[in-house]
Design a protein around this motif. Sequence first.
Motif, PDB file in Angstrom:
ATOM      1  N   SER A   1       0.837  -1.185   0.000  1.00 29.83           N
ATOM      2  CA  SER A   1       0.000   0.000   0.000  1.00 29.83           C
ATOM      3  C   SER A   1       0.874   1.238   0.000  1.00 29.83           C
ATOM      4  N   VAL A   2       0.269   2.373  -0.323  1.00 31.22           N
ATOM      5  CA  VAL A   2       0.971   3.648  -0.314  1.00 31.22           C
ATOM      6  C   VAL A   2       0.180   4.630   0.537  1.00 31.22           C
ATOM      7  N   PHE A   3       0.846   5.707   0.907  1.00 27.21           N
ATOM      8  CA  PHE A   3       0.195   6.741   1.701  1.00 27.21           C
ATOM      9  C   PHE A   3       0.204   8.053   0.934  1.00 27.21           C
ATOM     10  N   LEU A   4      -0.923   8.726   0.946  1.00 27.77           N
ATOM     11  CA  LEU A   4      -1.085   9.995   0.257  1.00 27.77           C
ATOM     12  C   LEU A   4      -0.874  11.141   1.244  1.00 27.77           C
ATOM     13  N   THR A   5      -0.214  12.185   0.787  1.00 18.98           N
ATOM     14  CA  THR A   5       0.149  13.288   1.672  1.00 18.98           C
ATOM     15  C   THR A   5      -1.031  14.201   1.984  1.00 18.98           C
ATOM     16  N   GLY A   6      -1.906  14.410   1.016  1.00 17.48           N
ATOM     17  CA  GLY A   6      -2.959  15.404   1.199  1.00 17.48           C
ATOM     18  C   GLY A   6      -2.444  16.777   0.832  1.00 17.48           C
ATOM     19  N   ILE A   7      -2.785  17.788   1.615  1.00 18.67           N
ATOM     20  CA  ILE A   7      -2.332  19.144   1.354  1.00 18.67           C
ATOM     21  C   ILE A   7      -1.296  19.503   2.418  1.00 18.67           C
ATOM     22  N   PRO A   8      -0.012  19.468   2.078  1.00 21.35           N
ATOM     23  CA  PRO A   8       1.045  19.649   3.074  1.00 21.35           C
ATOM     24  C   PRO A   8       0.966  21.023   3.750  1.00 21.35           C
ATOM     25  N   GLY A   9       1.081  21.023   5.070  1.00 23.34           N
ATOM     26  CA  GLY A   9       1.057  22.256   5.831  1.00 23.34           C
ATOM     27  C   GLY A   9      -0.333  22.715   6.230  1.00 23.34           C
ATOM     28  N   LEU A  10      -1.347  22.107   5.615  1.00 27.50           N
ATOM     29  CA  LEU A  10      -2.724  22.522   5.913  1.00 27.50           C
ATOM     30  C   LEU A  10      -3.549  21.359   6.461  1.00 27.50           C
ATOM     31  N   GLU A  11      -2.868  20.386   7.058  1.00 32.58           N
ATOM     32  CA  GLU A  11      -3.579  19.215   7.571  1.00 32.58           C
ATOM     33  C   GLU A  11      -4.631  19.585   8.610  1.00 32.58           C
ATOM     34  N   ALA A  12      -4.353  20.598   9.389  1.00 35.96           N
ATOM     35  CA  ALA A  12      -5.295  20.995  10.441  1.00 35.96           C
ATOM     36  C   ALA A  12      -6.554  21.656   9.880  1.00 35.96           C
ATOM     37  N   HIS A  13      -6.489  22.062   8.601  1.00 34.65           N
ATOM     38  CA  HIS A  13      -7.612  22.772   7.987  1.00 34.65           C
ATOM     39  C   HIS A  13      -8.339  21.924   6.947  1.00 34.65           C
ATOM     40  N   HIS A  14      -8.092  20.627   6.943  1.00 33.52           N
ATOM     41  CA  HIS A  14      -8.737  19.761   5.953  1.00 33.52           C
ATOM     42  C   HIS A  14     -10.256  19.831   6.021  1.00 33.52           C
ATOM     43  N   GLY A  15     -10.812  19.988   7.225  1.00 31.42           N
ATOM     44  CA  GLY A  15     -12.263  20.083   7.357  1.00 31.42           C
ATOM     45  C   GLY A  15     -12.823  21.287   6.632  1.00 31.42           C
ATOM     46  N   LEU A  16     -12.136  22.420   6.748  1.00 28.60           N
ATOM     47  CA  LEU A  16     -12.578  23.636   6.066  1.00 28.60           C
ATOM     48  C   LEU A  16     -12.376  23.528   4.556  1.00 28.60           C
TER      49      LEU A  16
ATOM     50  N   LEU B   1     -11.476  13.364  -1.276  1.00 25.22           N
ATOM     51  CA  LEU B   1     -12.479  13.555  -0.228  1.00 25.22           C
ATOM     52  C   LEU B   1     -12.254  12.592   0.936  1.00 25.22           C
ATOM     53  N   GLY B   2     -11.677  11.427   0.667  1.00 21.87           N
ATOM     54  CA  GLY B   2     -11.350  10.499   1.748  1.00 21.87           C
ATOM     55  C   GLY B   2     -10.359  11.110   2.720  1.00 21.87           C
ATOM     56  N   ILE B   3      -9.370  11.833   2.186  1.00 17.81           N
ATOM     57  CA  ILE B   3      -8.387  12.495   3.042  1.00 17.81           C
ATOM     58  C   ILE B   3      -9.011  13.685   3.773  1.00 17.81           C
ATOM     59  N   LEU B   4      -9.750  14.519   3.032  1.00 16.65           N
ATOM     60  CA  LEU B   4     -10.297  15.751   3.615  1.00 16.65           C
ATOM     61  C   LEU B   4     -11.387  15.464   4.644  1.00 16.65           C
ATOM     62  N   TRP B   5     -12.199  14.448   4.409  1.00 16.30           N
ATOM     63  CA  TRP B   5     -13.322  14.156   5.308  1.00 16.30           C
ATOM     64  C   TRP B   5     -12.954  13.196   6.432  1.00 16.30           C
ATOM     65  N   PHE B   6     -12.231  12.134   6.083  1.00 13.25           N
ATOM     66  CA  PHE B   6     -12.014  11.052   7.041  1.00 13.25           C
ATOM     67  C   PHE B   6     -10.544  10.813   7.375  1.00 13.25           C
ATOM     68  N   ASP B   7      -9.642  11.605   6.775  1.00  7.86           N
ATOM     69  CA  ASP B   7      -8.204  11.449   6.991  1.00  7.86           C
ATOM     70  C   ASP B   7      -7.726  10.042   6.631  1.00  7.86           C
ATOM     71  N   VAL B   8      -8.320   9.470   5.600  1.00  5.64           N
ATOM     72  CA  VAL B   8      -7.925   8.144   5.102  1.00  5.64           C
ATOM     73  C   VAL B   8      -6.819   8.345   4.075  1.00  5.64           C
ATOM     74  N   ARG B   9      -5.609   8.015   4.459  1.00  3.57           N
ATOM     75  CA  ARG B   9      -4.452   8.249   3.594  1.00  3.57           C
ATOM     76  C   ARG B   9      -3.899   6.978   2.960  1.00  3.57           C
ATOM     77  N   GLN B  10      -4.174   5.842   3.559  1.00  2.00           N
ATOM     78  CA  GLN B  10      -3.619   4.581   3.057  1.00  2.00           C
ATOM     79  C   GLN B  10      -4.434   4.084   1.872  1.00  2.00           C
TER      80      GLN B  10
END
Length: 339
Positions: free
Chosen positions: A36-51, A107-116
Amino acid sequence: MMKHKGMFKLQVRRVVGQVNIDDMGNENNESLDLLSVFLTGIPGLEAHHGLLSSPFFTMYIVAIVGNSLIMVAVQADPALHEPMYLFLSMLAVTEVGVSVSTLPTVLGILWFDVRQVDFDGCLAQMFFIHTFSCMESGVLLAMSYDRFVAIYNPLHYTVILTIPRIIYMCLGITLKSVILMAPLPILLRQLPYCHTNVLSHSYCLHSDLIQLPCADTKLNSILGLAIVLATFGLDSLLIVVSYILILYTVLGIASREGRWKALNTCVSHICAVLVYYVPMIGVSVMHRVAKHVSPLVHTLMSSIYLFVPPVLNPIIYSVKTKPIRQGIATLFSCKRELL
């Protein structure tokens, strides 16, 4: 004390950026199979993924609903069964394909923090993203040819671009894209992996995945470059040639009103080409020239390339093309009558 000879298995427990090895590797440092791999999302803005999830979700809704409305309107209205609108419908298909390909992981990362993400699932997402992007480039080229024929030889426009020929062109674009992109996941699947399994985006791209193997990826890089040149590079060059010929033909029109009318039919397509190719060029330049720029900038540029064209194209064509607006309005009026 001589137990360390022979073959050993590597059991991998995945944590972001970390690989835990349960058993020792062999003396040749045998590589592991990537599970499996892990996705970074939006670096530096992890705390604001909900917004951030709200604007991203809005973009997906606009892109999918807007392009779907264009497809349905063209299919339902016989008046729109013309070459220009049929190609536009095909463009809308590619835009929906790109949006749907990236939606689950973003949306998996932004909503549920599913990175794997399962590695095979990641390869599948990469294949569909690149295939639909390649199809989009091919459709934009076909649309430039459509505009050239309409201006250069308007009397034979519908004779040259018949519906069967348009269908063959669209099938050819689809087949070419699938054939070109199919080797990418196959070759990546054959490589050994022993490095960090973290990707730098919220989705899987070929340029990201070829950084993971611990074997030589020169063949993958050469193939990727060849595909880019054979598709996006060649398509953009032919689009430029088409518009040079269009401009030459327009300048030969005697009346100023006639020249303006001819050019006005190309405005929507020119906007679609710019919306597609300018971000793509920006991403390529950033990867090669500005490697030390903040990862957030790279992520932003890649997001613009993938998310902005599907959102803007239905808006551009709805605003600039009256028959499309009328076709969509007819759809809603029919639904009201049924209700």
